[in-house]
Design a protein around this motif. Structure first.
Motif, PDB file in Angstrom:
ATOM      1  N   UNK A 109       0.826  -1.196   0.000  1.00 28.07           N
ATOM      2  CA  UNK A 109       0.000   0.000   0.000  1.00 28.07           C
ATOM      3  C   UNK A 109       0.866   1.254   0.000  1.00 28.07           C
ATOM      4  N   UNK A 110       1.927   1.219   0.754  1.00 30.18           N
ATOM      5  CA  UNK A 110       2.864   2.338   0.827  1.00 30.18           C
ATOM      6  C   UNK A 110       3.458   2.625  -0.551  1.00 30.18           C
ATOM      7  N   UNK A 111       3.902   1.583  -1.244  1.00 32.06           N
ATOM      8  CA  UNK A 111       4.480   1.729  -2.572  1.00 32.06           C
ATOM      9  C   UNK A 111       3.456   2.239  -3.577  1.00 32.06           C
ATOM     10  N   UNK A 112       2.221   1.786  -3.420  1.00 29.47           N
ATOM     11  CA  UNK A 112       1.171   2.190  -4.354  1.00 29.47           C
ATOM     12  C   UNK A 112       0.846   3.688  -4.210  1.00 29.47           C
ATOM     13  N   UNK A 113       0.840   4.174  -2.972  1.00 29.30           N
ATOM     14  CA  UNK A 113       0.588   5.605  -2.758  1.00 29.30           C
ATOM     15  C   UNK A 113       1.661   6.463  -3.418  1.00 29.30           C
ATOM     16  N   UNK A 114       2.907   6.083  -3.245  1.00 30.97           N
ATOM     17  CA  UNK A 114       4.007   6.839  -3.835  1.00 30.97           C
ATOM     18  C   UNK A 114       3.929   6.798  -5.358  1.00 30.97           C
ATOM     19  N   UNK A 115       3.613   5.633  -5.909  1.00 28.85           N
ATOM     20  CA  UNK A 115       3.490   5.502  -7.360  1.00 28.85           C
ATOM     21  C   UNK A 115       2.383   6.392  -7.903  1.00 28.85           C
ATOM     22  N   UNK A 116       1.240   6.410  -7.217  1.00 28.26           N
ATOM     23  CA  UNK A 116       0.127   7.262  -7.646  1.00 28.26           C
ATOM     24  C   UNK A 116       0.503   8.743  -7.573  1.00 28.26           C
ATOM     25  N   UNK A 117       1.273   9.107  -6.552  1.00 23.03           N
ATOM     26  CA  UNK A 117       1.720  10.485  -6.441  1.00 23.03           C
ATOM     27  C   UNK A 117       2.568  10.904  -7.626  1.00 23.03           C
ATOM     28  N   UNK A 118       3.444  10.021  -8.073  1.00 27.26           N
ATOM     29  CA  UNK A 118       4.299  10.335  -9.214  1.00 27.26           C
ATOM     30  C   UNK A 118       3.511  10.376 -10.521  1.00 27.26           C
ATOM     31  N   UNK A 119       2.467   9.573 -10.604  1.00 27.50           N
ATOM     32  CA  UNK A 119       1.646   9.576 -11.820  1.00 27.50           C
ATOM     33  C   UNK A 119       0.734  10.797 -11.901  1.00 27.50           C
ATOM     34  N   UNK A 120       0.245  11.243 -10.756  1.00 31.11           N
ATOM     35  CA  UNK A 120      -0.741  12.329 -10.747  1.00 31.11           C
ATOM     36  C   UNK A 120      -0.130  13.721 -10.684  1.00 31.11           C
ATOM     37  N   UNK A 121       1.125  13.810 -10.218  1.00 31.61           N
ATOM     38  CA  UNK A 121       1.789  15.109 -10.072  1.00 31.61           C
ATOM     39  C   UNK A 121       3.167  15.008 -10.711  1.00 31.61           C
ATOM     40  N   UNK A 122       3.341  15.683 -11.819  1.00 34.09           N
ATOM     41  CA  UNK A 122       4.596  15.572 -12.574  1.00 34.09           C
ATOM     42  C   UNK A 122       5.347  16.903 -12.576  1.00 34.09           C
ATOM     43  N   UNK A 133       4.647   8.440   1.697  1.00 36.94           N
ATOM     44  CA  UNK A 133       3.253   8.008   1.832  1.00 36.94           C
ATOM     45  C   UNK A 133       2.570   8.757   2.977  1.00 36.94           C
ATOM     46  N   UNK A 134       1.262   8.685   3.026  1.00 39.24           N
ATOM     47  CA  UNK A 134       0.510   9.484   3.998  1.00 39.24           C
ATOM     48  C   UNK A 134       0.817   9.122   5.444  1.00 39.24           C
ATOM     49  N   UNK A 135       1.335   7.917   5.702  1.00 38.54           N
ATOM     50  CA  UNK A 135       1.650   7.539   7.090  1.00 38.54           C
ATOM     51  C   UNK A 135       3.066   7.943   7.491  1.00 38.54           C
ATOM     52  N   UNK A 136       3.839   8.462   6.565  1.00 32.69           N
ATOM     53  CA  UNK A 136       5.204   8.862   6.912  1.00 32.69           C
ATOM     54  C   UNK A 136       5.147  10.048   7.871  1.00 32.69           C
ATOM     55  N   UNK A 137       5.952  10.041   8.940  1.00 29.94           N
ATOM     56  CA  UNK A 137       5.876  11.136   9.924  1.00 29.94           C
ATOM     57  C   UNK A 137       6.136  12.512   9.331  1.00 29.94           C
ATOM     58  N   UNK A 138       7.015  12.598   8.325  1.00 31.47           N
ATOM     59  CA  UNK A 138       7.295  13.907   7.746  1.00 31.47           C
ATOM     60  C   UNK A 138       6.176  14.369   6.819  1.00 31.47           C
ATOM     61  N   UNK A 139       5.474  13.433   6.218  1.00 31.78           N
ATOM     62  CA  UNK A 139       4.277  13.788   5.440  1.00 31.78           C
ATOM     63  C   UNK A 139       3.258  14.428   6.374  1.00 31.78           C
ATOM     64  N   UNK A 140       3.011  13.801   7.514  1.00 33.87           N
ATOM     65  CA  UNK A 140       2.029  14.330   8.455  1.00 33.87           C
ATOM     66  C   UNK A 140       2.443  15.688   8.996  1.00 33.87           C
ATOM     67  N   UNK A 141       3.741  15.888   9.175  1.00 34.47           N
ATOM     68  CA  UNK A 141       4.231  17.157   9.690  1.00 34.47           C
ATOM     69  C   UNK A 141       4.086  18.287   8.671  1.00 34.47           C
ATOM     70  N   UNK A 142       4.399  17.998   7.418  1.00 36.38           N
ATOM     71  CA  UNK A 142       4.496  19.050   6.414  1.00 36.38           C
ATOM     72  C   UNK A 142       3.216  19.328   5.646  1.00 36.38           C
ATOM     73  N   UNK A 143       2.364  18.323   5.453  1.00 39.87           N
ATOM     74  CA  UNK A 143       1.270  18.457   4.495  1.00 39.87           C
ATOM     75  C   UNK A 143       0.303  19.601   4.822  1.00 39.87           C
TER      76      UNK A 143
END
Length: 542
Positions: free
Chosen positions: A132-145, A387-397
């Protein structure tokens, strides 16, 4: 039979509701539930609603891993996206787990949510969660270039218009209505002042004062009365629109041949220029970044850009005053050094020409590039690598809210309109940004290091520094606590592959892989200054 209580929360924005069918599937270490439609009495997913549903399974699912949401159409009703805030699950074992969502969901879209606990990659202990973690990152790269905005400048997202943005990035209808209302009110005010479409020339100061006739304040009146004064001019380099260009002068540049005889009358008592430099009372603005850039033409005439110098003296009254100005880099007969003892008009014009370069550096460099463009790089890199569960994602988003829609609009306003009206024109402004990015360093984005490197730690009446460092300390204490909790040593930073990919992408697309930027050399400290930079950007943008 095991029973799970599932509370679904809908956002409180006006368009968050949906009439569509919403179904949930619970996935655990011992299996998954059947796809269960969430359907109670009355309205299920209204604005701001929370509602609890029962999901039954033959036996316990074990540790819950994911919550899957499906949105399917109601026959004959048009599509309306649903904003899901969160899902809270009470398990048969008595545990309560929160699964944050905070996103829009369209028809036919399948969304899988992780439990709220921040988790690094090395801490994952189940293959489903790793996938799931890998899939989130992959979708991020596909949707935001990333795309090249201008050669030599930070890269941007591929979005060109607001209509292209996904729902998560769209400005809410309420915020959009507020922006449009402000535009109408500003337009009405300008219309009343006869400034809309006016080609009338301003002939005297009083003509310019009319701009403020509805909004006079003590500050606007003070500026109108004192803008010619040297002490007010000097204070603007500390507390005006661009306090980022002045620095303490350790040694006069050889191409700015100011002599003691020239400036002695403007120094305290028996001070010589050399003694004032040694005492740390001489400051310098050097506009060499503009050297050699072709300015634009207007009505067949080339506009002036002055890549010169301005020398300041901090006197015994703690006033910072300009004492010498040279308008170009190379000294010559037709490039004299202007002094406060020159005619009032000559000295005033010299100060105005210098101020023009200060403004042209502020807007393209410190406003557009260091604020809008670099923050967008941090945002896209976050979506690409964390991914959304990464601590730095939660801090920065939370600090990226509105970044891309604001940039889409601001680039149209700044890059395509305002810059073209400056003395440099759009091409010249882009060249200034290109030059400044090539010398931009990590430390320059950190307020304490920036202030110290320019020798401004002890300058009196520097309110930008005083207030900024207080904000820095507050935010830095919070960020250090969060970062230190998840990364107690540099080893944890170095072993976090997702974090390393994140900073590498920022270095590549934001600083264009410039080894002199110092970004790739930083390890543990990188998070704290970036977080502060995001906060200060929000203040500047607003």
């Amino acid at each position: 039979m095991a029973e799970y209580q599932v509370e679904v929360s809908t956002g409180d924005m006006a368009e968050a509701r949906t009439w569509d069918h919403i179904s949930v599937t619970l996935m655990g270490t011992k299996g998954q539930s059947k796809k269960t439609e969430l359907n109670g009495w009355g309205r299920d997913f209204g604005v701001g609603h929370k509602r609890t549903y029962s999901v039954k399974t033959p036996s316990s699912l074990g540790t819950l891993l994911l919550v899957r949401l499906d949105k399917e159409a109601v026959i004959l009703l048009p599509e309306n996206e649903w904003y899901c805030r969160s899902v809270r699950v009470c398990t048969p074992e008595g545990a309560t787990l929160l699964f944050p969502c905070y996103r829009w969901i369209s028809r036919g879209e399948l969304v899988e949510l992780r439990e709220a606990k921040a988790t690094k990659l090395l801490e994952e202990n189940h293959p489903v969660l790793k996938e799931h973690r890998q899939r989130e990152v992959k979708e991020g790269k596909e949707n935001y270039r990333f795309v090249v905005f201008e050669e030599g400048l930070p890269h941007r997202s591929h979005f060109k218009t607001l209509e292209e943005l996904p729902s998560e990035l769209q400005i809410s209808s309420i915020r959009g209505a507020e922006i449009n209302l402000n535009k109408v009110l500003i337009g009405l005010e300008l219309k009343i002042k006869d400034l809309v479409g006016s080609e009338e020339r301003w002939e005297k100061e009083e003509d310019m004062r009319k701009i403020f006739r509805f909004k006079k304040t003590p500050l606007s009146e003070y500026v109108a009365d004192h803008w010619r004064d040297d002490d007010f001019y000097g204070s603007q380099f500390l507390n005006g629109y661009n306090p980022m260009v002045i620095q303490r002068c350790q040694q006069l540049p050889p191409n700015f041949p100011v002599t003691n005889e020239m400036v002695q009358p403007f120094l305290d008592g028996a001070h010589s220029l050399q003694a004032a430099v040694k005492a740390g009372n001489i400051f310098l603005y050097d506009a060499k970044v503009f050297e050699g850039i072709t300015s634009r033409t207007y009505n067949g005439r080339t506009l002036h850009v002055t890549p010169g110098f301005c020398l300041f003296y901090l006197n015994s009254d703690e006033q910072l005053k300009p004492i010498a100005i040279q308008l170009h880099q190379l000294p010559a007969e037709d490039n004299p050094i202007f002094l406060p003892s020159d005619s009032e008009s000559d000295w005033l014009l010299a100060k105005m020409f210098i101020n023009n370069t200060v403004v042209m550096e502020h807007q393209p460099v410190h406003h557009l590039m260091n604020t809008h463009l670099l923050e967008e790089v941090f945002f896209i890199a976050t979506l690409h690598n964390l991914p959304t569960v990464h601590p730095m994602y939660k801090l920065l988003i939370p600090h990226f809210h509105g970044t891309i829609p604001m940039n889409v609009e601001s680039l149209t306003i700044l890059h395509e309109n305002i810059f073209e009206m400056t003395s440099l024109g759009n091409k010249g402004c882009v060249e200034v940004m290109r030059r400044k990015l090539s010398e931009l360093t990590y430390n320059a984005l950190c307020l304490p290091e920036n202030i110290t490197s320019r020798g401004l730690d002890s300058v009196p009446n520097f309110y930008y520094r005083d207030d900024g460092l207080k904000l820095w300390a507050i935010i830095n204490s919070f960020v250090q606590a969060v970062v230190g909790h998840y990364y107690p040593s540099n080893t944890e930073v170095q072993n976090d592959a997702e974090l390393q990919h994140w900073i590498k992408e920022i270095w590549t697309h934001g600083f264009l892989a410039n080894a002199k930027s110092g970004v790739r050399e930083q390890q543990h400290p990188i998070i704290s200054p970036i977080e502060f930079n995001h906060c200060s950007n929000k203040v500047m943008i607003s």
